[in-house]
Design an enzyme around this catalytic site. Structure first.
Site, PDB file in Angstrom:
ATOM      1  N   GLY A   1       0.342 -54.199  40.442  1.00 31.00           N
ATOM      2  CA  GLY A   1      -0.536 -52.998  40.262  1.00 31.00           C
ATOM      3  C   GLY A   1      -0.953 -53.142  38.783  1.00 31.00           C
ATOM      4  O   GLY A   1      -0.235 -53.621  38.150  1.00 31.00           O
TER       5      GLY A   1
ATOM      6  N   CYS B   1       5.168 -58.699  41.440  1.00 31.08           N
ATOM      7  CA  CYS B   1       4.832 -58.469  40.476  1.00 31.08           C
ATOM      8  C   CYS B   1       5.109 -57.012  39.940  1.00 31.08           C
ATOM      9  O   CYS B   1       6.228 -56.591  39.756  1.00 31.08           O
ATOM     10  CB  CYS B   1       3.153 -58.508  40.326  1.00 31.08           C
ATOM     11  N   TYR B   2       4.090 -56.209  39.897  1.00 32.78           N
ATOM     12  CA  TYR B   2       4.448 -54.541  39.720  1.00 32.78           C
ATOM     13  C   TYR B   2       5.664 -54.183  40.711  1.00 32.78           C
ATOM     14  O   TYR B   2       6.638 -53.179  40.349  1.00 32.78           O
ATOM     15  CB  TYR B   2       3.312 -53.681  39.617  1.00 32.78           C
TER      16      TYR B   2
ATOM     17  N   HIS C   1       2.750 -64.286  41.798  1.00 36.59           N
ATOM     18  CA  HIS C   1       1.885 -63.708  43.025  1.00 36.59           C
ATOM     19  C   HIS C   1       1.666 -64.964  44.028  1.00 36.59           C
ATOM     20  O   HIS C   1       1.021 -65.890  44.095  1.00 36.59           O
ATOM     21  CB  HIS C   1       0.592 -63.292  42.547  1.00 36.59           C
TER      22      HIS C   1
ATOM     23  N   GLU D   1       0.573 -64.649  46.945  1.00 31.70           N
ATOM     24  CA  GLU D   1      -0.424 -64.474  47.663  1.00 31.70           C
ATOM     25  C   GLU D   1      -1.510 -65.233  47.123  1.00 31.70           C
ATOM     26  O   GLU D   1      -2.604 -65.375  47.858  1.00 31.70           O
ATOM     27  CB  GLU D   1      -0.801 -62.921  47.961  1.00 31.70           C
TER      28      GLU D   1
ATOM     29  N   ASP E   1     -20.871 -59.387  61.857  1.00 32.53           N
ATOM     30  CA  ASP E   1     -20.107 -58.161  62.520  1.00 32.53           C
ATOM     31  C   ASP E   1     -20.413 -57.737  63.833  1.00 32.53           C
ATOM     32  O   ASP E   1     -19.801 -57.579  65.089  1.00 32.53           O
ATOM     33  CB  ASP E   1     -19.698 -57.132  61.682  1.00 32.53           C
TER      34      ASP E   1
ATOM     35  N   LYS F   1     -12.738 -59.826  57.536  1.00 29.35           N
ATOM     36  CA  LYS F   1     -13.966 -60.747  57.800  1.00 29.35           C
ATOM     37  C   LYS F   1     -13.349 -62.198  58.165  1.00 29.35           C
ATOM     38  O   LYS F   1     -14.137 -62.568  59.151  1.00 29.35           O
ATOM     39  CB  LYS F   1     -14.691 -60.553  56.417  1.00 29.35           C
TER      40      LYS F   1
END
Ligand code: XMP
Length: 525
Positions: free
Chosen positions: A59, A84-85, A178, A180, A236, A381
């Site tokens: 964050g 992280c945060y 991170h 991710e 979609d 998505k």
């Protein structure tokens, strides 16, 4: 009875990082269902969600702010991974110490793994002299300088003396970097260890299982009733159509509105790919409503972009409503809402938010007496695309560039006329055809042509001709919030420009848009 694919779930508490959705996508890729909730999720909601583990996101805040994980969390007996945060607040809340640092650490870093832990085990990018190292991505200002009681420090980098810490007994883990982000090479392995080994989740969240789960859910919800779907031909709504066709067959009626602002051959393509005569398995019942006269008549004389959007949006609803009213016994309206829409509308609740008046095709008229079905509500998505392929939709439809609801209406600057729409369709089609031919269509995120109603001179034969200009736009982006103009090869641009000017009488000149977002938006209006 099929397995419950939501049974093992990870909770992601969001502290506002730009990467929070990326964490969720990674967890899903590992094959486990997860949801993102605000960092201060209340205790009742937490226990009713019943996660098998929790991830605290990064964050933008400093721990001196009052953004903290909920008090009940660290005593809940569940594995928690702070990123992280998330690591910093964990340290701060459990009795460690965090300092703001003079040094922002941003970008690549090399992390030394000082000891083996059950999070890292033998994961490493390099082992030198018996010491393991990871190549990671950092992005932080504050840093943890003292781990809380009970924690051991297992990783450090030049700027972060505590780049990884854990309390194995309580199953609490923190990473300053991170995992991710793709740049952290072993990020997926670390997340996988946390989710599968430490939290004990099974990898049930797979495209085939998701399809089965949605189909069962839709059947249970709909019973013998009839469903209407606004089909636009975008990814979609096409995936919703394919899913519903599998789930409820001819209880589904699709409504395709031709507003006169579609791309070349769009209507034929959609009907050809999904409709009754198509050679694939869908054979959807598609009602095509040609309302182009109504749309174009109402747009006559209008130049204000927001007013144009409103007219297109309202007319769509009116036309759709009228057509739907003639479908007997319809009880449900299906929509292609996806998970980021759900997060965004939850996050924006109660906040004034000024954005373009985005008009979603299939938007529900408020007074319509239909219940909603949103089969993609839980999906990102990329997951929608995967299940599209799983259902047998073509790569072409599943990887189609996004197309705005108001269509060419926002790509014809100023007044929209049938003539300008016809010219733009031709130019756009040439651009896309050449991009595909050069194998670059899938490499850019969105590409299209824009009609500029300024007359520019050209000499054709011996005569001077004054005619409008077309701008080509192509961008590369991950999230469409920021975008870089695509550095397309000159020879491709030359070919496209040559073809547009030579093949389309009525276009004098072609330019290429080299504006990035921000400050320019992707669309021109
Ligand atoms: P901008 O132009 O805001 O576009 O940078 C970001 C993405 O949103 C799409 N877009 C729209 N989509 N209705 C839509 O359904 C709209 O009014 C609209 N305006 C922009 C745009 O094509 C891009 O993918």
């Amino acid at each position: 009875m099929a397995q419950d694919i939501h049974q093992d779930r990870i909770l992601i508490l969001d502290f506002g990082s730009q990467y929070t959705q990326l964490i969720a996508r990674r967890v899903r890729e590992i094959g486990v269902y997860c949801e993102i909730h605000p960092h201060d999720l209340d205790e009742a909601a937490f226990y009713s969600f019943a996660p098998k583990g929790v991830i605290l996101s990064g964050g933008p805040e400093s721990v001196t702010s009052d953004l903290a994980a909920p008090d009940y969390l660290f005593g809940a007996g569940l594995p928690v991974l702070g990123i992280c945060y998330g690591l910093q607040t964990m340290a701060n809340q459990l009795g460690g110490r965090v300092e703001s640092s003079d040094h922002q650490e941003f970008g690549y870093a090399r992390v030394e793994l000082m000891e083996r832990t059950d999070l890292t085990l033998d994961i490493a990018d390099e082992v030198t002299g018996g010491v393991s190292y990871l190549d990671v991505w950092m992005s932080h200002g504050d840093k943890v300088v003292e781990a809380p009681p009970g924690f051991t420090v297992f990783a450090r980098s030049e700027n972060s003396p505590i780049a990884g810490m854990q309390d194995e007994r309580r199953r609490l883990y923190g990473l300053q970097f991170h995992p991710e982000v793709n740049h952290t090479l072993q990020g997926e392995s670390l997340l996988r260890r946390f989710i599968i080994e430490i939290c004990g989740c099974d990898g049930l969240w797979t495209p085939a299982n998701i399809v089965e789960d949605i189909i069962e859910g839709v059947r249970a919800q709909v019973g013998d009733d009839q469903v209407i779907l606004g089909l636009s031909g975008g990814v979609d709504s096409s995936v919703v159509a394919a899913l519903l066709s599998r789930a409820i067959g001819d209880q589904l009626t699709c409504v395709f509105v031709d507003n006169g602002l579609l791309r070349r051959n769009e209507r034929e393509q959609v009907v050809g790919m999904l409709g009754e005569g198509s050679d694939n398995a869908f054979h959807l019942n598609i009602r095509v409503v040609d309302a182009s006269d109504t749309f174009l008549t109402r747009l006559a004389g209008m130049t204000d972009p927001e007013a144009k959007r409103r007219v297109i949006g309202n007319t769509f609803i009116e036309v759709f409503d009228e057509e739907s009213a003639s479908i007997e016994n319809a009880k449900y309206l299906a929509q292609g809402t996806i998970y980021p829409d759900v997060i965004e509308s939850a996050g924006n609740k109660g906040k004034a938010h000024v954005i373009k008046s985005h008009h979603n095709v299939g938007g529900l008229p408020e007074d319509m007496a239909l219940d909603l079905i949103e089969p993609l509500r839980e999906l990102f998505k990329d997951e929608v695309r995967k299940i599209g392929l799983e259902l047998g939709l073509s790569h072409e439809i599943v990887y189609r560039h996004p197309f705005p609801g108001p269509g060419l209406g926002v790509r014809i600057l100023g007044e929209v006329t049938r003539e300008s729409a016809d010219l733009l369709r031709l130019a756009d089609d040439i651009f896309i055809e050449e991009l595909r031919r050069a194998d670059l269509y899938d490499r850019v995120s969105q590409a299209f042509a824009v009609f500029l109603p300024v007359n520019s001179v050209g000499v054709v034969g011996d005569a001077r001709r004054y005619a409008p200009v077309v701008s080509l736009r192509a961008v590369e982006t991950i999230d469409f919030m920021t975008a870089r103009w695509a550095h397309l090869p000159y020879d491709l641009l030359e070919r496209v420009s040559g073809r547009i000017i030579n093949e389309i009488e009525g276009i004098s000149r072609v330019v290429y848009d080299i504006s990035s977002k921000p400050p320019a938006t992707i669309e021109w209006e």
